[in-house]
Design a protein around this motif. Structure first.
Motif, PDB file in Angstrom:
ATOM      1  N   CYS A   7       0.857  -1.177   0.000  1.00 17.66           N
ATOM      2  CA  CYS A   7       0.000   0.000   0.000  1.00 17.66           C
ATOM      3  C   CYS A   7       0.896   1.230   0.000  1.00 17.66           C
ATOM      4  O   CYS A   7       1.683   1.435   0.918  1.00 17.66           O
ATOM      5  N   VAL A   8       0.796   2.048  -1.037  1.00 15.18           N
ATOM      6  CA  VAL A   8       1.601   3.262  -1.134  1.00 15.18           C
ATOM      7  C   VAL A   8       0.659   4.442  -1.282  1.00 15.18           C
ATOM      8  O   VAL A   8      -0.148   4.482  -2.209  1.00 15.18           O
ATOM      9  N   PRO A  22       7.568   6.063  -5.913  1.00 11.30           N
ATOM     10  CA  PRO A  22       7.172   6.437  -4.551  1.00 11.30           C
ATOM     11  C   PRO A  22       6.989   5.215  -3.645  1.00 11.30           C
ATOM     12  O   PRO A  22       6.608   4.142  -4.101  1.00 11.30           O
ATOM     13  N   CYS A  23       7.255   5.419  -2.344  1.00 10.14           N
ATOM     14  CA  CYS A  23       7.082   4.348  -1.360  1.00 10.14           C
ATOM     15  C   CYS A  23       6.821   4.955   0.015  1.00 10.14           C
ATOM     16  O   CYS A  23       7.080   6.135   0.237  1.00 10.14           O
ATOM     17  N   LEU A  32      13.653  -3.564  -1.463  1.00  9.28           N
ATOM     18  CA  LEU A  32      13.469  -3.498  -0.001  1.00  9.28           C
ATOM     19  C   LEU A  32      14.213  -2.336   0.656  1.00  9.28           C
ATOM     20  O   LEU A  32      14.730  -2.460   1.767  1.00  9.28           O
ATOM     21  N   ALA A  33      14.279  -1.186  -0.046  1.00  6.42           N
ATOM     22  CA  ALA A  33      14.925  -0.001   0.514  1.00  6.42           C
ATOM     23  C   ALA A  33      14.152   1.244   0.098  1.00  6.42           C
ATOM     24  O   ALA A  33      14.178   1.646  -1.062  1.00  6.42           O
ATOM     25  N   CYS A  34      13.465   1.850   1.054  1.00 11.96           N
ATOM     26  CA  CYS A  34      12.692   3.072   0.835  1.00 11.96           C
ATOM     27  C   CYS A  34      13.323   4.182   1.663  1.00 11.96           C
ATOM     28  O   CYS A  34      13.540   4.025   2.866  1.00 11.96           O
ATOM     29  N   ARG A  45      10.037  10.526  -0.629  1.00 12.87           N
ATOM     30  CA  ARG A  45      10.414   9.154  -0.312  1.00 12.87           C
ATOM     31  C   ARG A  45      10.246   8.298  -1.566  1.00 12.87           C
ATOM     32  O   ARG A  45       9.189   8.273  -2.177  1.00 12.87           O
ATOM     33  N   VAL A  46      11.340   7.586  -1.946  1.00 11.29           N
ATOM     34  CA  VAL A  46      11.333   6.739  -3.141  1.00 11.29           C
ATOM     35  C   VAL A  46      12.021   5.402  -2.846  1.00 11.29           C
ATOM     36  O   VAL A  46      12.729   5.265  -1.850  1.00 11.29           O
ATOM     37  N   CYS A  47      11.828   4.447  -3.747  1.00 12.61           N
ATOM     38  CA  CYS A  47      12.581   3.189  -3.687  1.00 12.61           C
ATOM     39  C   CYS A  47      14.006   3.507  -4.141  1.00 12.61           C
ATOM     40  O   CYS A  47      14.209   4.043  -5.231  1.00 12.61           O
TER      41      CYS A  47
END
Length: 174
Positions: A7-8, A22-23, A32-34, A45-47
């Motif tokens: 859910c973003v 976006p994350c 697995l890094a936001c 905030r991004v991946c």
């Protein structure tokens, strides 16, 4: 609750987000890094492209920590060496309150600040001619005279701060 558990921004997604999308949290990203994309007050905030993050104080708020993407490019804003792809974060020039950037010279030097001798900071190396410097180590030319990077050593009777500033390797009072 989303069926995919992703859910973003209050929107259910079918699969994890790719780099720079976006994350809200690490699990939203395929790597697995936001984290915040850049070390600025307006960053989103991004991946993270490098699939790694680092926790660091926020710009102007050393009392508050946030998660940032690593692998920042040369000249990008930074808050620590860990944020830069070259592992060198320092003040851009030898000026009070110069911004911190990922250094062009891949290294830093630790010096007293220009106006307050009891305060110190890390300053970038690799500075070009004409930029403000506090030591020879900061300049590509290895020559800093009068707090300015020079292209070449000074000739006789020209100003100098130390022997290495002179073509004859001798600096003294006239």
């Amino acid at each position: 609750m989303c069926v995919s558990d992703i859910c973003v921004g209050n929107v259910c997604l079918e699969e994890a987000q790719d780099s720079l999308e976006p994350c809200d949290e690490d699990e939203d990203c395929s790597g697995l890094a936001c984290g915040l994309q850049t070390w600025t007050t307006t960053s989103s905030r991004v991946c993270c492209p490098t699939n790694t993050t680092v926790s660091n104080g926020q710009p102007g708020k050393s009392y508050s920590s946030e998660t940032y993407c690593t692998g920042q490019a040369t000249l990008d804003s930074c808050g620590s060496d860990d944020m830069c792809e070259n592992a060198a974060c320092g003040r851009s020039t030898y000026v009070d309150d110069a911004p911190t950037i990922c250094c062009p010279g891949d290294a830093t030097v630790y010096l007293n600040t220009p106006s307050v001798s009891y305060r110190s900071a890390y300053y970038c190396t690799g500075l070009s001619v004409g930029q403000a410097c506090g030591s020879n180590d900061m300049c590509v030319s290895d020559i800093c005279v009068g707090n300015v990077c020079l292209e070449e050593a000074q000739d006789s009777l020209e100003p100098c701060d130390e022997d290495e500033d002179c073509s004859g390797l001798a600096c003294g009072l006239q």
